[in-house]
Structure formats: C-alpha cells, structure tokens
Design an enzyme around this catalytic site. Structure first.
Site, PDB file in Angstrom:
ATOM      1  N   LYS A  67     -21.708  41.279 -21.130  1.00  0.00           N
ATOM      2  CA  LYS A  67     -21.466  39.929 -21.671  1.00  0.00           C
ATOM      3  C   LYS A  67     -20.569  39.894 -22.909  1.00  0.00           C
ATOM      4  CE  LYS A  67     -22.816  37.963 -18.986  1.00  0.00           C
ATOM      5  NZ  LYS A  67     -22.293  38.189 -17.585  1.00  0.00           N
ATOM      6  N   HIS A 133     -20.110  50.199 -18.517  1.00  0.00           N
ATOM      7  CA  HIS A 133     -20.775  49.758 -19.744  1.00  0.00           C
ATOM      8  C   HIS A 133     -21.343  50.969 -20.505  1.00  0.00           C
ATOM      9  CE1 HIS A 133     -20.472  45.582 -18.661  1.00  0.00           C
ATOM     10  NE2 HIS A 133     -21.402  45.590 -17.740  1.00  0.00           N
ATOM     11  N   ARG A 287     -19.397  30.986 -17.962  1.00  0.00           N
ATOM     12  CA  ARG A 287     -20.336  29.983 -18.480  1.00  0.00           C
ATOM     13  C   ARG A 287     -19.563  29.037 -19.379  1.00  0.00           C
ATOM     14  NH1 ARG A 287     -24.153  29.207 -22.671  1.00  0.00           N
ATOM     15  NH2 ARG A 287     -23.162  30.925 -23.804  1.00  0.00           N
ATOM     16  N   GLY A 289     -17.342  30.541 -22.210  1.00  0.00           N
ATOM     17  CA  GLY A 289     -16.154  31.277 -22.639  1.00  0.00           C
ATOM     18  C   GLY A 289     -15.689  30.885 -24.030  1.00  0.00           C
TER      19      GLY A 289
HETATM   20  P1  A3P Z   1     -20.481  32.964 -22.308  1.00  0.00           P
HETATM   21  O1  A3P Z   1     -21.765  33.194 -21.585  1.00  0.00           O
HETATM   22  O2  A3P Z   1     -20.650  32.963 -23.791  1.00  0.00           O
HETATM   23  O3  A3P Z   1     -19.728  31.785 -21.822  1.00  0.00           O
HETATM   24  P2  A3P Z   1     -18.876  39.550 -19.140  1.00  0.00           P
HETATM   25  O4  A3P Z   1     -17.597  39.259 -18.451  1.00  0.00           O
HETATM   26  O5  A3P Z   1     -18.845  40.787 -19.988  1.00  0.00           O
HETATM   27  O6  A3P Z   1     -20.026  39.487 -18.205  1.00  0.00           O
HETATM   28  O7  A3P Z   1     -19.064  38.401 -20.223  1.00  0.00           O
HETATM   29  C1  A3P Z   1     -19.285  37.080 -19.800  1.00  0.00           C
HETATM   30  C2  A3P Z   1     -18.854  36.164 -20.925  1.00  0.00           C
HETATM   31  O8  A3P Z   1     -17.425  36.090 -20.939  1.00  0.00           O
HETATM   32  C3  A3P Z   1     -19.349  34.767 -20.689  1.00  0.00           C
HETATM   33  O9  A3P Z   1     -19.530  34.228 -21.992  1.00  0.00           O
HETATM   34  C4  A3P Z   1     -18.198  34.147 -19.947  1.00  0.00           C
HETATM   35  O10 A3P Z   1     -18.167  32.748 -19.967  1.00  0.00           O
HETATM   36  C5  A3P Z   1     -17.017  34.749 -20.698  1.00  0.00           C
HETATM   37  N1  A3P Z   1     -15.771  34.763 -19.915  1.00  0.00           N
HETATM   38  C6  A3P Z   1     -15.631  34.937 -18.585  1.00  0.00           C
HETATM   39  N2  A3P Z   1     -14.350  34.857 -18.232  1.00  0.00           N
HETATM   40  C7  A3P Z   1     -13.646  34.615 -19.356  1.00  0.00           C
HETATM   41  C8  A3P Z   1     -12.258  34.418 -19.634  1.00  0.00           C
HETATM   42  N3  A3P Z   1     -11.358  34.430 -18.662  1.00  0.00           N
HETATM   43  N4  A3P Z   1     -11.892  34.205 -20.912  1.00  0.00           N
HETATM   44  C9  A3P Z   1     -12.803  34.173 -21.906  1.00  0.00           C
HETATM   45  N5  A3P Z   1     -14.139  34.345 -21.701  1.00  0.00           N
HETATM   46  C10 A3P Z   1     -14.557  34.570 -20.448  1.00  0.00           C
END
Ligand code: A3P
Length: 321
Positions: A67, A133, A287, A289
């Site tokens: 995340k 990870h 979610r 971002g």
């Molecule tokens: P939030 O839950 O705060 O919105 P991971 O990719 O490591 O699983 O992390 C997920 C987080 O990255 C989520 O954060 C998600 O919304 C955000 N995210 C996914 N795609 C993204 C993008 N293209 N640019 C910025 N943030 C992104």
C-alpha cells in the site's frame, strides 16, 4: 489460495514450527521470519524465490511495503521501459487492458507462490521487471551480488496504514468481519502486519541507497505526487534509459504520467471490473490515491503515537514524512 494455509511445502511447514507467530490479518496467523511478518502462503513464496531466483545484471526490481504505491510504480516503470515498443500510448498500450500487477509480476505473491512450480524466467526478454515486498535483508542473494537495479518506493506510515486497513477489510469482507481500526492500528504500530514493521523495511532500503546509490533508488510517494515529472525523469536516469530532449519536447514524459495517473488507470474497464490471481478484484488497488487521507480516520492520539515511532526510528537517520 491466498487464504489457504494447508498448501505448503515440507520445508516451509517445518520452518513455521520454529518461528514466532501472532494472529494474522487475513490468514489466521502471521510468522516472523528474518525480522518481518508473513502469512504462511507468502512465506512459501519467499523461501522459493530466495532459493531459486537468479538475477541478471539487466533486471529491474521494484520494491515497496504493501500500500505504498506499488501499482503506480509498476505502471510507470513498465510504460517507461517499454516506451519504444508502444510509441502511441493511447492505442494498443498493454496498460489500457491489463492491470499493472499482471504486467510486472510479484515474486512471493505471484511467480514463486506455488510450491510445486519454479518459474522459467529465462524466456523473458531483458530488461526483466519484477516486484516484491521483501526487506532488503531478505532479497535473494543474486540480487545483491549482481548489478541489477532496485527501485524502492515508500509512503508515510500513516497513509500506508490507512490504505492497508481499507484494503484488508475489502479482502476480508467476504469471509469475515472487518478488523476494528484500533486493533489494526495497535498491531501495525508493533510491526505485526504483513511485511511489517514498516519502519525497519524503509530503513533497510534507505541505508542501502545511501551506501550505493547506483544500486538502490529511494523514492517517497508524497514527493512523487508533488513532482511526478521530475521523479519519472529521475527513475529513467537511474534505470539508464533517460528521456532525450526530443522525447521531452514531444511530450513523452507527460504521456506516461497521464497514462499511469490514478484517474486514468482507475477508470479503465480492466481495473473497474477485472480480477487478479488470488481472486482479488483489480479495483481494490485503486481507492483515493491521495496524500493525507489519514487525517480523516486517525484520532489525535493515534497520530501522535505513530509520529513518535517514526521520529524515534527514522529521524536520526535523516528520514521523515
Ligand atoms: P489509497 O488507499 O490511499 O488510495 P499499492 O499499489 O502499493 O497496493 O498501494 C495502493 C495505494 O496506491 C492506494 O492508496 C491506491 O489508491 C494508490 N494508487 C493506486 N494507483 C495509483 C496511481 N496510479 N497513482 C497514485 N496512487 C495510486
């Protein structure tokens, strides 16, 4: 399969009996291995990739804590590396129809998670891009011995926690109740979450990036959100595929940023309705971002508590969020 604990090889089963364990977030237990916490099925993949992965000097490894922006980093890196192969980013680009996690596979929760299957990665054409990870200490030896590149992306632990709590509750909701916020927070702060503790995870890569900046590039989600153009160019330089002046003036950097933006990716059909292996819906990876959503969920006490840990563990090493 993600939820099953019985599909483990003998080596993994034996190891589990020797490891400290605590209550899990999705699986019933987490086990502490090499200083970090894992669900059993993931530990299976960790052992397999540590044993079998053979790095090439041309490999690119994307590393994050869950995340912290893995999906974004995967999309950006894939588009960057393959920009000559797919010159028109708005037509026929794989990211338009495929989730970034399918294009850049995980090791321990993808390629290596099947106890009976060692993937043949020799067929992939270089540069191969993988993700994990794992902590720096736990990376397969050949990664450390080769000159392959490691890009590490981290995020403010407060936002990482909030994002993880929402994510885990989406995964759990089919089978069980949500984890109360306070309980999840207490466990996260103790480091007892998958791949936790986050502070030690970040620190391992931070130290390595200071020691060998050609090997490890250290990025923060917040800084990338603030200056995406600058950081995409930095990643390109680090991976030794810098943008030419001509590419910049043709808008190639902007095109990649637009294609990989939260707004663009999260609105694609594949990411709205598709599913990953492990039966996880692609939309779970998108979610909000945004930076700072923790302000909407954490209490003042929680914020103070987690900030104190960050200060105690990271500030003396020159790191803050
Ligand atoms: P939030 O839950 O705060 O919105 P991971 O990719 O490591 O699983 O992390 C997920 C987080 O990255 C989520 O954060 C998600 O919304 C955000 N995210 C996914 N795609 C993204 C993008 N293209 N640019 C910025 N943030 C992104």
């Amino acid at each position: 399969k993600y939820l099953q604990e019985n599909d483990l090889g003998e080596e993994c089963k034996e190891l589990l009996t020797t490891l400290p364990s605590e209550k899990g977030w999705i699986t019933t237990h987490l086990y502490q291995y090499q200083g970090f916490w894992f669900a059993p099925i993931i530990l299976q993949g960790v052992l397999s990739c540590q044993k079998h992965f053979q790095a090439l000097d041309t490999d690119i490894l994307l590393v994050t804590s869950p995340k912290s922006g893995t999906t974004w980093l995967k999309a950006l890196s894939f588009a960057l590396i393959n920009r000559n192969k797919y010159p028109n980013i708005y037509i026929n680009h794989p990211l338009l129809t495929t989730n970034p996690h399918e294009l850049v596979p995980f090791w321990e929760i993808g390629l290596y998670c099947d106890k009976d299957l060692i993937p043949d990665l020799n067929t992939l054409s270089p540069p191969r891009i993988f993700s994990t990870h794992l902590s720096y200490e736990s990376l397969p030896k050949s990664v450390k011995d080769s000159t392959c590149k490691v890009v590490y992306l981290c995020r403010d632990p407060k936002d990482t926690f909030v994002s993880y709590w929402h994510f885990i509750n989406k995964l759990r909701s089919k089978n069980s109740e949500t984890i109360p916020l306070e309980e999840a927070f207490e466990r996260f702060c103790r480091g007892v979450n998958p791949y936790g503790p986050i502070w030690e995870h970040v620190l391992g890569y931070w130290k390595k990036s200071l020691e060998n900046s050609e090997k490890v590039m250290f990025l923060k989600y917040e800084e990338m959100k603030m200056k995406p153009y600058f950081y995409l160019k930095e990643i390109a330089n680090f991976l030794e595929c810098p943008f030419s002046k001509e590419e910049e003036s043709k808008g190639v950097v902007d095109d990649i940023l637009n294609l990989c933006s939260f707004e663009k990716l999260s609105n694609l059909e594949v990411n709205k309705t598709g599913k990953m292996s492990f039966d996880i819906e692609n939309k779970c990876f998108f979610r909000l971002g945004r930076v700072g959503d923790w302000k909407n969920l954490l209490t003042t006490e929680m914020i103070e508590h987690i900030n104190t840990i960050t200060e105690k563990k990271l500030v003396k090493h020159g790191l803050s969020f």
